[in-house]
Write an enzyme that holds these catalytic residues in place. Structure first.
Site, mmCIF file in Angstrom:
data_model
loop_
_atom_site.group_PDB
_atom_site.id
_atom_site.type_symbol
_atom_site.label_atom_id
_atom_site.label_comp_id
_atom_site.label_asym_id
_atom_site.label_seq_id
_atom_site.Cartn_x
_atom_site.Cartn_y
_atom_site.Cartn_z
ATOM 1 N N CYS A 114 -44.845 10.065 -16.239
ATOM 2 C CA CYS A 114 -44.846 11.305 -15.525
ATOM 3 C C CYS A 114 -44.898 11.329 -14.071
ATOM 4 C CB CYS A 114 -45.983 12.189 -16.319
ATOM 5 S SG CYS A 114 -45.884 12.219 -17.970
ATOM 6 N N HIS A 133 -47.640 17.863 -11.492
ATOM 7 C CA HIS A 133 -46.978 17.219 -12.758
ATOM 8 C C HIS A 133 -47.556 18.475 -13.893
ATOM 9 C CE1 HIS A 133 -45.884 15.656 -16.575
ATOM 10 N NE2 HIS A 133 -47.109 15.272 -16.853
ATOM 11 N N ASN A 166 -44.707 20.185 -21.119
ATOM 12 C CA ASN A 166 -44.483 18.958 -20.396
ATOM 13 C C ASN A 166 -43.356 18.136 -20.390
ATOM 14 O OD1 ASN A 166 -45.149 16.531 -19.403
ATOM 15 N ND2 ASN A 166 -47.153 16.188 -20.304
#
Ligand code: COA
Length: 382
Positions: free
Chosen positions: A112, A256, A286
């Site tokens: 990520c 993020h 996500n």
């Protein structure tokens, strides 16, 4: 001194929306639990799309904004954990789809944090003078590597892609500072084992159009939560200081998009209001390496970024890895009409045609040329 300025941005999200209620019909959970613990309402699922086609769409949009022709592109970096192939790199597929015939291309694996890592690599290449521009893409098809029977993870992830175009300039600005970090001792906290298996039960057949499943994400949610809230505030402050700025100079933080509670916690630790953070995870979930460039594109659309604003991009995730970048937002988007856009897309049809032609002629060449064994045999006969 050379600077890398963001000159274009774009995002692509698949049309298929997967709501919390739909997931609740498959695993033991409910909308209330998911929304209150994560801030996620819905996410997107790739159906016909692949990681590479989503990356291409985002990159094409970013190039249109930057008013650049693909033949001008010198470097393509794709940050992804869900490449279709170990090789060729997704970036090479994107290079071919774009017809970016003069570009180098490679994939980058930092989960990520991958997009911010990619930004840092592209910035270094531009500052050193080795390239004049670069496309940095974050693209993920996480639905293929999500364990749809694990309620602790399957509620979190979504598919999509985002991209930015960086251009070289002598004018100070653009990427001002970057910090990269890793702690491999936390590898087991969040991982995607790289083995091939085809028998993972899926939520429903339509979520697995190709019937493929390569590994699955495993995670210790509480530990990841703690890791993020402990390290993200520190790396933001460190990178802002590296840029010779203070938190008061920061107009927007694009984190993020993992969990709204992580973001609220980080805001509290930094002593800044939640509103300083841009979030869109209620709609997209996500999307790992894709989350920051998708959010960046949406922040621009929502008028959250104005010329001369200082924006912090901060990623964290598997590795463990975490990374932050401080960027001066100094681009003025060109007015792109619909006609312009359609005309510009015509060059990608041409790129596909050229790619097919190159494959055809390569195959013909292989058929016509003699195999090495035959050449050796005919040499012996002589
Ligand atoms: N629906 C309902 N209950 C759930 C559930 C779900 N989807 N997922 C877990 N639970 C249950 C657990 O089984 C547990 O039940 P128990 O107490 O009976 O054992 C309870 O909820 C609490 O589990 P826990 O894992 O402690 O929940 P949590 O409050 O930590 O929330 C996460 C779980 C995943 C939302 C949270 O830990 C998180 O967001 N962590 C960070 C994850 C992340 O961001 N990962 C990506 C980083 S890049």
């Amino acid at each position: 001194m050379l600077y890398a300025h963001i000159a274009g941005w774009g995002r692509f999200l698949p049309d298929r929306v997967l709501t919390n209620d739909e997931i609740s019909r498959q695993v033991d959970t409910d909308h209330e639990w998911i929304y209150s613990r994560t801030g996620i309402n819905e996410r997107r699922l790739a159906q016909g799309e692949t990681t590479a086609t989503m990356a291409f769409e985002a990159a094409a949009r970013a190039l249109a904004r930057a008013d650049m022709h693909p033949s001008q592109v010198e470097l393509i970096i794709v940050a992804t954990a869900t490449a279709e192939y170990v090789f060729p790199a997704t970036a090479s597929l994107v290079q071919d789809y774009l017809g970016a015939t003069r570009a180098g291309a490679f994939d980058l694996s930092a989960a990520c944090s991958g997009f911010v890592y990619g930004l840092s690599m592209a910035n270094g290449a531009i500052q050193s003078g080795s390239v004049r521009n670069a496309i940095v893409i974050g693209a993920e098809r996480l639905s293929l590597v999500t364990d749809w029977t694990d309620r602790g993870t399957c509620v979190l992830f979504g598919d999509g892609a985002g991209a930015v175009v960086l251009k070289r300039s002598h004018v100070p600005g653009g990427i001002l500072a970057t910090t990269l970090r890793s702690d491999g001792s936390g590898a087991d906290m969040l991982s995607l084992p790289n083995h091939h298996q085809n028998n993972i039960p899926f939520l429903a057949p339509e979520f697995s159009p190709n019937g493929q499943h390569v590994g699955k994400i495993t995670m210790n949610g509480r530990q990841v939560f703690r890791f993020a809230t402990n390290n993200v505030p520190e790396i933001i402050e460190e990178t802002v200081a590296k840029a010779n700025l203070t938190m008061k100079d920061v107009s927007l933080i694009i984190p993020h998009q993992a969990n709204v509670r992580i973001i609220e916690n980080v805001a509290r630790k930094l002593g800044v209001p939640d509103t300083l953070f841009f979030t869109n995870l209620d709609k997209v979930g996500n999307t790992s390496a894709a989350s920051i460039p998708i959010a960046l594109s949406e922040a621009v659309k929502a008028n959250r970024l104005r010329p001369d604003d200082v924006v912090v991009l901060v990623g964290f995730g598997g590795g463990l890895t975490w990374a932050a970048s401080v960027v001066k937002w100094d681009v003025t988007p060109p007015d792109v009409t619909l006609l312009d856009r359609e005309w510009k897309r015509a060059k990608y049809v041409w790129a596909r045609g050229r790619s097919q032609a190159r494959r055809f002629f390569r195959q013909m060449g292989a058929r016509l040329s003699r195999s090495p064994n035959k050449m050796i045999e005919s040499g012996r006969k002589k």
